[in-house]
Design an enzyme around this catalytic site. Structure first.
Site, PDB file in Angstrom:
ATOM      1  CD  GLU A   1    -100.899  36.058  41.370  1.00 36.78           C
ATOM      2  OE1 GLU A   1    -101.157  36.663  40.298  1.00 36.78           O
ATOM      3  OE2 GLU A   1     -99.774  35.635  41.648  1.00 36.78           O
TER       4      GLU A   1
ATOM      5  NE  ARG B   1    -103.759  27.740  44.545  1.00 34.75           N
ATOM      6  CZ  ARG B   1    -103.129  28.777  43.999  1.00 34.75           C
ATOM      7  NH1 ARG B   1    -103.444  29.153  42.765  1.00 34.75           N
ATOM      8  NH2 ARG B   1    -102.194  29.436  44.659  1.00 34.75           N
TER       9      ARG B   1
ATOM     10  CG  ASN C   1     -96.565  32.545  39.216  1.00 32.24           C
ATOM     11  OD1 ASN C   1     -97.676  33.057  39.135  1.00 32.24           O
ATOM     12  ND2 ASN C   1     -96.079  32.072  40.365  1.00 32.24           N
TER      13      ASN C   1
ATOM     14  CG  ASP D   1     -96.150  35.580  42.248  1.00 37.02           C
ATOM     15  OD1 ASP D   1     -96.906  35.041  41.434  1.00 37.02           O
ATOM     16  OD2 ASP D   1     -96.378  35.579  43.477  1.00 37.02           O
TER      17      ASP D   1
END
Length: 286
Positions: A15, A96, A144, A193
């Site tokens: 990522e 997170r 995202n 995403d």
């Protein structure tokens, strides 16, 4: 268009790609690892983080700005040190930090998410000169982006599990409006995403489970689709010597042993060329 294979890393959850000072930086969230790859020399370096690391971004000050599970920090590559800046949602230990983008004033817009990918506890925050502030964007399970347009007036927030992208107009002070639906996906495309904007305000989105990255015009029309030999495309970065090279992170997370065997390149880095270059570089003001 077909993406080409660039680098073998086998990331569990690759990522956060970013083109910084002539090199590609990215992370493996689940392996708590930061990577730096120089395409010119093929040199690959990596650092172990103390916890899940979601992204890494350039700073106008010392070092880089990275996200650990519980909050943003300053990362010093020369020593490998992580200096905490702030704690975020300390009352939600299962959350997170996930994805982020920088606006024209150097503010970092970043999101949190439920690490179990179930509860709608993910929120969007703003990091401005070392101070973290909440925003009024609605909570979702997996945030995202956010991607910010080149002129700094529009913010694109990806609701991954909701399979949609919400567009917000943002003021110079960093206040988003009520937002409107920019894109809604049926599910056949995979889950949207990570997202970024290019120099013309086009929005590039990686599709987890969709084997593709897609570009949408500022009006929401599909303009380009790039296919991958792996299922889970997480995010792209634009860079290279002329800003016309795309770099894509991918993931092995969620694949069965059989699927991993059929996708030996899953978790690796891919590349392709784009017509519209990267937006001018932005650096965090923190």
């Amino acid at each position: 268009m077909q993406a080409g294979h660039l680098l073998s890393v086998g990331a569990t959850l690759g990522e956060g790609p970013a083109w910084i000072d002539g090199a590609l930086w990215f992370v493996d969230i689940k392996q708590d690892t930061i990577f730096r790859f120089d395409p010119a020399t093929k040199d690959l370096r990596k650092w172990q983080a103390p916890d899940h690391v979601g992204w890494i971004l350039p700073s106008a000050n010392t070092g880089l700005i990275a996200s650990l599970k519980t909050g943003p920090c300053r990362f010093l590559p020369d020593t490998g040190a992580f200096e905490p800046i702030a704690q975020v949602q300390p009352d939600l230990p299962d959350n997170r930090l996930n994805d982020a983008g920088i606006d024209g004033q150097g503010r970092i817009w970043f999101g949190t998410m439920d690490n179990l990918e179930q509860s709608e506890t993910g929120r969007i925050f703003l990091l401005d000169k070392g101070t973290v502030m909440p925003t009024n964007l609605a909570p979702v399970a997996i945030t995202n982006g956010p991607a910010i347009s080149p002129d700094g007036t529009r913010l694109y927030h990806v609701d991954t599990l909701g399979r949609k992208v919400i567009r917000y107009m943002i003021s110079a002070e960093g206040t988003p409006d009520a937002g409107d639906l920019f894109l809604q996906f049926s599910g056949d495309e995979g889950h949207p995403d990570g997202a970024i904007c290019d120099a013309e305000g086009g929005v590039w989105i990686g599709f987890f489970g969709g084997s593709a990255a897609r570009r949408f015009s500022p009006e929401g029309a599909l303009t380009h689709e790039v296919n991958f030999p792996v299922s889970n495309v997480t995010k792209i970065a634009l860079g290279g010597t002329d800003g016309h090279t795309a770099f894509a992170t991918t993931a092995r997370q969620g694949l069965s042993d059989e699927e991993c065997a059929r996708q030996p390149l899953a978790g690796d880095i891919f590349t392709f060329r784009v017509e519209v270059p990267a937006s001018p570089e932005r650096r965090a003001n923190t």
